[in-house]
Scaffold this motif. Structure first.
Motif, short mmCIF file in Angstrom:
data_model
loop_
_atom_site.label_atom_id
_atom_site.label_comp_id
_atom_site.label_asym_id
_atom_site.label_seq_id
_atom_site.Cartn_x
_atom_site.Cartn_y
_atom_site.Cartn_z
N CYS A 136 0.83 -7.24 -1.06
CA CYS A 136 -0.57 -6.81 -0.98
C CYS A 136 -1.44 -7.75 -1.81
O CYS A 136 -1.32 -7.78 -3.04
N ARG A 139 0.81 -1.22 0.00
CA ARG A 139 0.00 0.00 0.00
C ARG A 139 0.85 1.28 0.00
O ARG A 139 0.58 2.21 -0.74
N GLY A 165 -2.00 -3.41 2.98
CA GLY A 165 -3.15 -3.06 2.16
C GLY A 165 -3.87 -4.23 1.53
O GLY A 165 -4.75 -4.04 0.67
#
Length: 232
Positions: free
Chosen positions: A146, A106, A182
Motif C-alpha cells: 500500500c 488495506r 489501498g
C-alpha cells in the motif's frame, strides 16, 4: 546494455529477473551480492522482489544499509538506471531514492493476483514501448504494498508527473474497485524527478515470457533496450 541484479539474503525474485534480462532479452547480466561496492560496469541496476533480510523490522529497512546501496545511490546520481520491483520498491523508498513508503495492505492480507494497471507515462526509458494510458495486466504478490505519502509529497508527485503506473479496473478507470491494496491515488509505481529511478509493486518479470501466457511486462525491458545501445 548490461544489467546488474542485486542479491540480498532473502531475495527470491533475483533469478526471475536474470531469466528475462539474460535469457529472453539476451543481455549481459551480473548478479551482485549485497556486500559488493563496485557496480561501475553496470548500466541498469535491478533491485528485485523477495524478503530481504527476512523483512525484519520493516520491509527494506535493513537492506538500505547494505554496502551495495551506497553504490546504487551513486549510480542513480550519475543518471544511470535503477529499477526496484516489489521488495525492491520498498528498499528504494527506505533508502531515500524514492519518496513515500509501502505499508500494510488495506485489508491486512497478503495478495497474490494479476491486476490491471494503467500506464500514466510512456515518455520514459521504462515505458516508451507502451501507449498513453494503455491498460496492461501484471502479477502482484505482497503484504505491504500500500503506497503511502504525506499530502505534500502526493501533491508533488502529481505536479511533477512522477506517477508511472496506477491500479485501475479492466476498462482503465482509476477507482476504488481497481485498487487492490489501498494505495493512495491508486499508485502502483513512481519514478524520481529525473525519471531514471523507477519503483513498482507489480512484477513485470513475471509477465515477460509467452510460456507464462502474458507478456505485458516485457514492454518495460523492450523500452530500456530501445533507449540505450544493445550489448552483444
Amino acid at each position: 546494455m548490461k544489467f546488474g541484479v542485486l542479491v540480498f539474503p532473502g531475495s527470491n525474485c533475483d533469478r526471475d529477473i536474470v531469466t528475462v534480462t539474460s535469457g529472453i532479452m539476451q543481455q549481459p547480466t551480473r548478479m551482485i551480492w549485497h556486500e559488493e561496492t563496485d557496480i561501475s560496469d553496470i548500466d541498469t541496476i535491478v533491485v528485485p522482489g523477495g524478503f530481504s533480510y527476512g523483512d525484519y523490522l520493516r520491509c527494506g529497512a535493513i537492506a538500505r544499509f547494505a554496502p551495495v546501496m551506497q553504490a546504487v545511490k551513486q549510480h542513480a546520481a550519475q543518471g544511470k538506471y535503477v529499477l526496484g520491483i516489489c521488495n525492491g520498491f520498498q528498499i528504494l523508498t527506505e533508502s531515500g531514492l524514492l519518496p513515500g513508503a509501502l505499508v500494510r495492505n488495506r485489508d491486512l492480507h497478503f495478495i497474490c493476483d494479476r491486476v490491471p494497471l494503467r500506464v500514466e507515462r510512456n515518455d520514459l526509458a521504462w515505458t516508451n514501448a507502451y501507449q498513453p494510458h494503455q491498460v496492461i495486466s501484471l502479477p502482484i504478490a505482497h503484504g505491504e504494498g500500500c503506497y503511502y505519502a504525506d499530502p505534500a509529497t502526493l501533491k508533488s508527485l502529481e505536479a511533477n508527473n512522477q506517477i508511472v503506473w496506477r491500479y485501475c479496473d479492466a476498462q482503465g478507470n482509476v477507482n476504488e474497485a481497481g485498487n487492490p491494496n489501498g494505495s493512495l491515488n491508486n499508485i502502483a509505481g513512481i519514478c524520481n524527478r529525473e525519471g531514471n529511478v523507477l519503483g513498482m509493486m507489480p512484477h513485470p518479470e513475471r509477465a515477460a515470457d509467452i510460456v507464462l501466457g502474458n507478456t505485458d511486462g516485457k514492454g518495460l525491458f523492450d523500452s530500456l533496450l530501445a533507449k540505450l545501445p544493445v550489448s552483444v
